[in-house]
Design a protein around this motif. Structure first.
Motif, PDB file in Angstrom:
ATOM      1  N   LEU A 138     -29.622 -36.714 -62.994  1.00 13.53           N
ATOM      2  CA  LEU A 138     -28.547 -37.716 -63.067  1.00 13.53           C
ATOM      3  C   LEU A 138     -27.408 -37.324 -64.005  1.00 13.53           C
ATOM      4  CD1 LEU A 138     -30.205 -41.265 -63.146  1.00 13.53           C
ATOM      5  CD2 LEU A 138     -28.736 -40.292 -61.371  1.00 13.53           C
ATOM      6  N   GLU A 139     -27.716 -36.623 -65.075  1.00 12.37           N
ATOM      7  CA  GLU A 139     -26.659 -36.234 -66.010  1.00 12.37           C
ATOM      8  C   GLU A 139     -25.645 -35.342 -65.295  1.00 12.37           C
ATOM      9  OE1 GLU A 139     -27.996 -34.550 -69.792  1.00 12.37           O
ATOM     10  OE2 GLU A 139     -26.242 -33.249 -69.775  1.00 12.37           O
ATOM     11  N   ASP A 140     -26.129 -34.416 -64.479  1.00  5.19           N
ATOM     12  CA  ASP A 140     -25.272 -33.526 -63.708  1.00  5.19           C
ATOM     13  C   ASP A 140     -24.395 -34.334 -62.743  1.00  5.19           C
ATOM     14  OD1 ASP A 140     -25.581 -30.268 -63.202  1.00  5.19           O
ATOM     15  OD2 ASP A 140     -24.740 -31.332 -61.477  1.00  5.19           O
ATOM     16  N   PHE A 141     -25.017 -35.292 -62.038  1.00  9.08           N
ATOM     17  CA  PHE A 141     -24.305 -36.168 -61.102  1.00  9.08           C
ATOM     18  C   PHE A 141     -23.175 -36.900 -61.849  1.00  9.08           C
ATOM     19  CE2 PHE A 141     -25.298 -39.510 -57.500  1.00  9.08           C
ATOM     20  CZ  PHE A 141     -24.008 -39.350 -57.016  1.00  9.08           C
ATOM     21  N   ALA A 142     -23.509 -37.507 -62.992  1.00  7.97           N
ATOM     22  CA  ALA A 142     -22.539 -38.313 -63.743  1.00  7.97           C
ATOM     23  C   ALA A 142     -21.367 -37.465 -64.229  1.00  7.97           C
ATOM     24  CB  ALA A 142     -23.237 -38.990 -64.923  1.00  7.97           C
ATOM     25  N   PHE A 143     -21.666 -36.325 -64.853  1.00  8.30           N
ATOM     26  CA  PHE A 143     -20.597 -35.501 -65.426  1.00  8.30           C
ATOM     27  C   PHE A 143     -19.728 -34.853 -64.345  1.00  8.30           C
ATOM     28  CE2 PHE A 143     -22.790 -34.748 -69.746  1.00  8.30           C
ATOM     29  CZ  PHE A 143     -21.867 -35.550 -70.413  1.00  8.30           C
ATOM     30  N   VAL A 144     -20.348 -34.314 -63.308  1.00  8.81           N
ATOM     31  CA  VAL A 144     -19.562 -33.628 -62.274  1.00  8.81           C
ATOM     32  C   VAL A 144     -18.618 -34.604 -61.589  1.00  8.81           C
ATOM     33  CG1 VAL A 144     -19.676 -32.410 -60.062  1.00  8.81           C
ATOM     34  CG2 VAL A 144     -21.219 -31.759 -61.929  1.00  8.81           C
ATOM     35  N   ARG A 145     -19.101 -35.773 -61.230  1.00  6.84           N
ATOM     36  CA  ARG A 145     -18.226 -36.767 -60.594  1.00  6.84           C
ATOM     37  C   ARG A 145     -17.167 -37.291 -61.570  1.00  6.84           C
ATOM     38  NH1 ARG A 145     -19.597 -39.279 -55.478  1.00  6.84           N
ATOM     39  NH2 ARG A 145     -17.989 -40.764 -56.048  1.00  6.84           N
TER      40      ARG A 145
ATOM     41  N   ILE B 214     -32.843 -46.005 -67.674  1.00  8.48           N
ATOM     42  CA  ILE B 214     -31.962 -44.917 -67.229  1.00  8.48           C
ATOM     43  C   ILE B 214     -30.944 -44.621 -68.328  1.00  8.48           C
ATOM     44  CG2 ILE B 214     -30.145 -44.259 -65.596  1.00  8.48           C
ATOM     45  CD1 ILE B 214     -31.648 -45.926 -63.464  1.00  8.48           C
ATOM     46  N   TRP B 215     -30.372 -45.701 -68.876  1.00 11.03           N
ATOM     47  CA  TRP B 215     -29.377 -45.470 -69.934  1.00 11.03           C
ATOM     48  C   TRP B 215     -30.030 -44.924 -71.201  1.00 11.03           C
ATOM     49  CZ3 TRP B 215     -24.914 -43.834 -70.294  1.00 11.03           C
ATOM     50  CH2 TRP B 215     -24.172 -43.908 -71.483  1.00 11.03           C
ATOM     51  N   GLU B 216     -31.265 -45.351 -71.501  1.00 13.51           N
ATOM     52  CA  GLU B 216     -31.963 -44.789 -72.667  1.00 13.51           C
ATOM     53  C   GLU B 216     -32.097 -43.282 -72.554  1.00 13.51           C
ATOM     54  OE1 GLU B 216     -35.722 -46.316 -74.260  1.00 13.51           O
ATOM     55  OE2 GLU B 216     -35.258 -48.193 -73.230  1.00 13.51           O
ATOM     56  N   THR B 217     -32.328 -42.795 -71.348  1.00 21.69           N
ATOM     57  CA  THR B 217     -32.534 -41.353 -71.209  1.00 21.69           C
ATOM     58  C   THR B 217     -31.205 -40.610 -71.111  1.00 21.69           C
ATOM     59  OG1 THR B 217     -33.797 -39.655 -70.036  1.00 21.69           O
ATOM     60  CG2 THR B 217     -32.857 -41.349 -68.688  1.00 21.69           C
TER      61      THR B 217
END
Ligand SMILES: [Zn+2]
Ligand SMILES: [Zn+2]
Length: 290
Positions: A76-83, A113-116
């Motif tokens: 998810l971190e990759d998804f969030a940053f790339v978008r 999810i936000w905790e991680t």
């Protein structure tokens, strides 16, 4: 103008369990009749699985998450940053458009999810370089539940229903790790009735529940294991094997171990099918297309 509806499908990017090296961690592509594409879970190998499939994060309307374990959320971190930072194929970056990909998760799961993600995502700067305390909503258009069922044994709601565009889905608490928010998914496959495709997320076998929803379920995707762990948290095959034939014949085993081929004869003799990366299912008929 009307566009001919396309098949509603589910494509496996990863079909292996938490420690799989051969079949990859959980991430699947749900394509709806209007062409909207959603991801179900986003495991640690998801960025590479999506790249290998010739796709990009910009191809997806949004993300559905069942629970927080690395094999389901570490992409998810990759998804969030790339978008957030990059535009592609007519989809503007979240930074420019202020419209990120959508995110659907049970509210109890959403907090985790936000905790991680928070240690990676919360330190942002605005156009002038000033510090911003980012939240999940900085990166995703978080969809709130439009219906819910009251809590039972746990403090969180037993189920939450979500609607977004043509997607209608219920995230229902299931028994995975005791005391941990984790959900199965009921994906609506018809505008006219209550038929669903069912996705286990990670959970133990609940024979009464599966039997009860079988008549209106086209296909069950169930996590599975052949290892009789102490404090079992997955679909132990010896229990799946005891389900009624009507359920077994609609069930696809996923999130399995790397030695699944050693069990194929026993699995198929009982009527189950085995998910492998790249497999595509029509979720209305329940039949495999590829
Ligand atoms: Zn898992
Ligand atoms: Zn899990």
């Amino acid at each position: 103008m009307s566009i001919a509806p396309q098949r509603q499908t589910l494509r496996f990017f990863g079909a292996g369990g938490a420690f799989s090296r051969r079949y990859g961690t959980t991430c699947s592509l749900l394509t709806l009749a209007d062409g909207a594409r959603w991801l179900i879970d986003c495991g640690r190998q998801a960025p590479d699985q999506i790249h290998a499939a010739g796709m990009r994060w910009h191809d997806f309307e949004g993300q559905i998450i069942t629970h927080v374990h690395g094999d389901h959320v570490f992409g998810l971190e990759d998804f969030a940053f790339v978008r957030y930072f990059y535009s592609h194929g007519g989809v503007a970056s979240t930074f420019e458009s202020r419209r990120g990909p959508k995110l659907i998760a049970h509210s109890a799961v959403r907090e985790e999810i936000w905790e991680t993600l928070a240690p990676s995502l919360r330190y942002m700067r605005d156009e002038r370089g000033a510090k911003v305390n980012a939240t999940l909503a900085t990166f995703f258009e978080v969809i709130d539940a439009s219906a819910h069922e009251a809590p039972r044994a746990n403090p969180w709601r037993h189920a939450e229903g979500f609607e977004s565009g043509s997607l209608r889905i219920t995230a229902r608490e299931s028994e995975h790790v005791p005391g941990k928010p984790s959900c199965s998914l009921e994906i609506s496959i018809s505008e006219d009735d209550d038929r669903i495709a069912w996705w286990s997320g990670d959970c133990t076998v609940d024979p009464d529940f599966l039997r009860a929803i079988e008549p209106r379920t086209s296909v069950f995707f169930h996590d599975s294991t052949f290892v009789d762990y102490p404090g079992q948290v997955h679909g132990f095959f010896a229990l799946l094997e005891r389900l009624p034939e009507a359920v077994r014949k609609k069930m696809v085993l996923m999130h399995h171990e790397d030695n699944i081929e050693e069990h194929r004869a026993r699995v198929e003799a009982a009527g189950f099918r085995i998910a492998l990366p790249g497999h595509v299912y029509d979720i209305v008929s329940g039949q495999r297309l590829a």
